[in-house]
Scaffold this active site. Structure first.
Site, mmCIF file in Angstrom:
data_model
loop_
_atom_site.group_PDB
_atom_site.id
_atom_site.type_symbol
_atom_site.label_atom_id
_atom_site.label_comp_id
_atom_site.label_asym_id
_atom_site.label_seq_id
_atom_site.Cartn_x
_atom_site.Cartn_y
_atom_site.Cartn_z
ATOM 1 N N CYS A 19 0.856 -1.166 0.000
ATOM 2 C CA CYS A 19 0.000 0.000 0.000
ATOM 3 C C CYS A 19 0.899 1.224 0.000
ATOM 4 O O CYS A 19 1.601 1.469 0.982
ATOM 5 C CB CYS A 19 -0.843 -0.072 1.264
ATOM 6 S SG CYS A 19 -1.882 1.313 1.501
ATOM 7 N N HIS B 275 -1.869 -4.530 -10.716
ATOM 8 C CA HIS B 275 -2.461 -3.338 -11.337
ATOM 9 C C HIS B 275 -2.686 -3.571 -12.825
ATOM 10 O O HIS B 275 -1.824 -4.132 -13.506
ATOM 11 C CB HIS B 275 -1.540 -2.123 -11.157
ATOM 12 C CG HIS B 275 -1.397 -1.716 -9.729
ATOM 13 N ND1 HIS B 275 -2.264 -0.835 -9.126
ATOM 14 C CD2 HIS B 275 -0.530 -2.112 -8.778
ATOM 15 C CE1 HIS B 275 -1.914 -0.680 -7.855
ATOM 16 N NE2 HIS B 275 -0.869 -1.449 -7.614
ATOM 17 N N GLU C 42 -9.894 0.609 -6.744
ATOM 18 C CA GLU C 42 -9.016 -0.274 -5.982
ATOM 19 C C GLU C 42 -9.665 -1.597 -5.632
ATOM 20 O O GLU C 42 -10.818 -1.627 -5.186
ATOM 21 C CB GLU C 42 -8.595 0.410 -4.677
ATOM 22 C CG GLU C 42 -7.421 1.319 -4.832
ATOM 23 C CD GLU C 42 -6.896 1.760 -3.480
ATOM 24 O OE1 GLU C 42 -6.887 0.954 -2.531
ATOM 25 O OE2 GLU C 42 -6.517 2.926 -3.384
ATOM 26 N N CYS D 213 -3.914 6.420 -5.009
ATOM 27 C CA CYS D 213 -3.343 5.083 -4.830
ATOM 28 C C CYS D 213 -1.870 5.160 -5.205
ATOM 29 O O CYS D 213 -1.534 5.412 -6.367
ATOM 30 C CB CYS D 213 -4.081 4.092 -5.731
ATOM 31 S SG CYS D 213 -3.415 2.419 -5.672
ATOM 32 N N GLY E 25 -0.590 2.318 -7.345
ATOM 33 C CA GLY E 25 -1.197 2.506 -8.663
ATOM 34 C C GLY E 25 -0.484 3.591 -9.468
ATOM 35 O O GLY E 25 -0.316 3.467 -10.687
#
Ligand code: ZDP
Length: 282
Positions: free
Chosen positions: A75, A168, A217, A226, A229
């Site tokens: 994260c 992703h 997400e 994100c 991301g």
């Protein structure tokens, strides 16, 4: 037993941080995390993050539960929040904080560094590009997925897949605002070619060093930002020769600076982490 927590956000991607430094197991369950994250019946957040004891020569371990109770490997905005949380704890306890931390995650070693201007730069490690590493069945396990067609909701999208430890799927579009994220996002997330589901980014190339991004997400839905991301999207942009190796990525919650180093091939993400409030909850 009431558990103390502090809320932080990174560009509006918000997390409940729990001081779990004295115990290797998270203080709450994934089911409790779902309740805590609920924006009407709980505290409200995109996820719960635990600062756990370090392992394998690291200072701390980070674990995170998404707002649906699933556990992602990594994260990006969350690790900046974790670094700020630990620095705030250390300052309260000892009067000073270390300038950088070595953090163990399910995606490997991450190194957030607190900059003098208050921003946090994280060494996010290497991107993983092979289909088996994403994971996706879109192509052979030892091949990359770059600009390949994927049928979603009756439309053929050209996608590029990148793992930053978590999966992703990136699509370049003319206008990110025109994407019906709420309806299309879940169809990417749960598409059968992604066995661990996927985070989904839509990217508008404004210039070679400025990208606009909207994200759906995995396990959390639409969020304002994100970090993993943004890193994955810059890598996808370079692989498609649409952007430079360093760029600003504009998200609904603000901007991140992302660089894919030509020296060590690591991703470096720079952005803020802000404390919102503290509380305790049963
Ligand atoms: O991979 C996933 O399941 C994500 N929902 C994890 C969270 C990613 C995050 N938004 C980020 O900034 O990288 C926190």
């Amino acid at each position: 037993m009431a558990i103390d927590f502090t809320k932080y956000h990174g560009l509006g991607n918000d997390f409940i941080l729990v001081d779990n430094r004295h115990q290797v197991d998270p203080l709450i369950t994934p089911e409790q995390a779902v309740e805590w994250c609920d924006r009407h019946f709980g505290i409200g957040a995109d996820g719960v993050i635990f600062a756990l004891p370090g392992q394998d020569d690291t200072d701390y371990t980070m674990r995170i539960f998404n707002s649906d109770g699933s556990e992602p490997e990594m994260c990006g905005n969350g690790i900046r929040c974790l670094a700020q949380f630990i620095a705030d704890l250390e300052r309260t306890e000892t009067g000073s904080a270390r300038p950088a931390y070595r953090i163990h995650t399910l995606a490997g070693l991450m190194i957030p560094k607190l900059e003098s201007d208050g921003q946090i730069t994280v060494d996010m490690g290497l991107p993983r590009l092979l289909a088996a590493e994403i994971p996706t069945t879109l192509t052979a396990p030892d091949q990359q997925v770059v600009d390949q067609p994927l049928e979603v909701a009756g439309h053929s999208w050209q996608v590029t897949c990148v793992s930053m430890g978590n999966p992703h799927c990136i699509t370049f579009v003319e206008d990110v605002e025109a994407i019906a994220l709420e309806s299309i996002g879940p169809k990417f997330e749960h598409h059968s070619v992604f066995p661990k589901r996927t985070n989904t980014e839509f990217i508008q190339i404004v210039s070679r060093d400025y990208l606009k991004m909207r994200v759906w997400e995995r396990g959390a839905g639409i969020t304002l930002a994100c970090g993993t991301g943004a890193c994955a999207s810059l890598v996808a942009g370079v692989l498609n020769d649409k952007c430079d190796r360093a760029a600003t990525v504009e998200l609904p919650g603000g901007c991140l600076h992302i660089e894919w180093s030509a020296v060590d091939q690591h991703l470096y993400m720079t952005g803020p982490a802000m404390k919102v409030f503290s509380g305790s909850r049963n």
